[in-house]
Enzyme design. Structure first.
Site, PDB file in Angstrom:
ATOM      1  N   HIS A 290     -25.107-123.475  88.450  1.00  0.00           N
ATOM      2  CA  HIS A 290     -25.714-124.538  89.244  1.00  0.00           C
ATOM      3  C   HIS A 290     -26.537-123.976  90.398  1.00  0.00           C
ATOM      4  O   HIS A 290     -26.389-122.811  90.799  1.00  0.00           O
ATOM      5  CB  HIS A 290     -24.632-125.469  89.792  1.00  0.00           C
ATOM      6  CG  HIS A 290     -23.701-124.803  90.742  1.00  0.00           C
ATOM      7  ND1 HIS A 290     -24.027-124.508  92.049  1.00  0.00           N
ATOM      8  CD2 HIS A 290     -22.429-124.343  90.574  1.00  0.00           C
ATOM      9  CE1 HIS A 290     -23.022-123.912  92.646  1.00  0.00           C
ATOM     10  NE2 HIS A 290     -22.030-123.801  91.777  1.00  0.00           N
TER      11      HIS A 290
ATOM     12  N   GLU B 270     -14.945-124.735  88.423  1.00  0.00           N
ATOM     13  CA  GLU B 270     -14.855-123.407  89.030  1.00  0.00           C
ATOM     14  C   GLU B 270     -13.397-123.016  89.251  1.00  0.00           C
ATOM     15  O   GLU B 270     -12.482-123.860  89.223  1.00  0.00           O
ATOM     16  CB  GLU B 270     -15.630-123.409  90.358  1.00  0.00           C
ATOM     17  CG  GLU B 270     -15.649-122.093  91.139  1.00  0.00           C
ATOM     18  CD  GLU B 270     -16.243-120.918  90.369  1.00  0.00           C
ATOM     19  OE1 GLU B 270     -15.636-120.512  89.356  1.00  0.00           O
ATOM     20  OE2 GLU B 270     -17.282-120.394  90.811  1.00  0.00           O
TER      21      GLU B 270
END
Length: 210
Positions: free
Chosen positions: A9, A79
């Site tokens: 990202h 994550e």
């Protein structure tokens, strides 16, 4: 056979400040949105068969701005849960634990929303994602839009390495990487590639972020 395309990202306020950002759901910065838009050209040159995206809004927004349509929002793409180190920089942690290194020393538990994970637990999630996308389509690529440390662990697992060997694969925000095969064995075919000029396919020859 298609390749496994990894998209980290775009930038957030915490990634810019080098703060560990696991389950905290931050938006992209303006620069992060620009990074995501700039990936569109490189991704258009690929035949995308399937796209899986982390639930985090920084990943979902990156996919949207990069011109990708998510086939699934996959919770295993979150994550690393940094536990008690969420939001802290390595320098801050080393004030309490001199020489601390995430890949060797792991994290401490945090609050109920951030219990923390071992690298082996992150590796198990990565293995589950890989199992869901294998075998790769013969006529297209599978794109994963996710996070830096998670994608590094997934790369290690893909290459037959231990999860902690993800430390070998530095990965900047807003970049594209590709895992392919050579003679039937997994290889890195492009890594940490920033957006490239229109008409040029990203590859090992493209400039790599520092």
């Amino acid at each position: 056979m298609g390749e496994l395309i990894l998209v980290r990202h775009g930038e957030t306020e915490w990634s810019r400040a080098r703060r560990h950002t696991g389950l905290t759901d931050l938006p992209l910065t303006a620069h992060g949105e620009d990074q995501a838009r700039a990936l569109r050209g490189a991704l258009k040159e690929r035949r995308v068969a399937r796209t899986l995206v982390s639930p985090a809004r920084r990943a979902r927004r990156t996919a949207e701005l990069a011109g990708l349509t998510a086939d699934a929002i996959d919770p295993d793409l979150w994550e690393w849960d940094y536990g008690g180190y969420e939001g802290r920089t390595t320098a801050e942690i080393r004030e309490e634990r001199p020489g601390w290194f995430l890949w060797d020393d792991g994290v401490v538990p945090g609050d109920a929303g951030h219990p923390g994970e071992t690298v082996e637990q992150v590796g198990a999630r990565a293995a589950a994602v890989l199992a869901r996308v294998d075998p790769l389509p013969a006529d297209g690529d599978v794109v994963l839009v996710a996070h830096g440390h998670f994608l590094r662990v997934l790369t290690a697992r893909r290459l037959g390495l231990e999860p902690a060997q993800g430390r070998l694969f530095a990965l900047a925000t807003g970049t594209l990487s590709a895992l392919g095969a050579e003679h039937g064995r997994p290889v890195v075919s492009a890594w940490n590639v920033p957006p490239c000029r229109p008409g040029r396919r990203p590859g090992p020859e493209a400039p790599v972020s520092a």
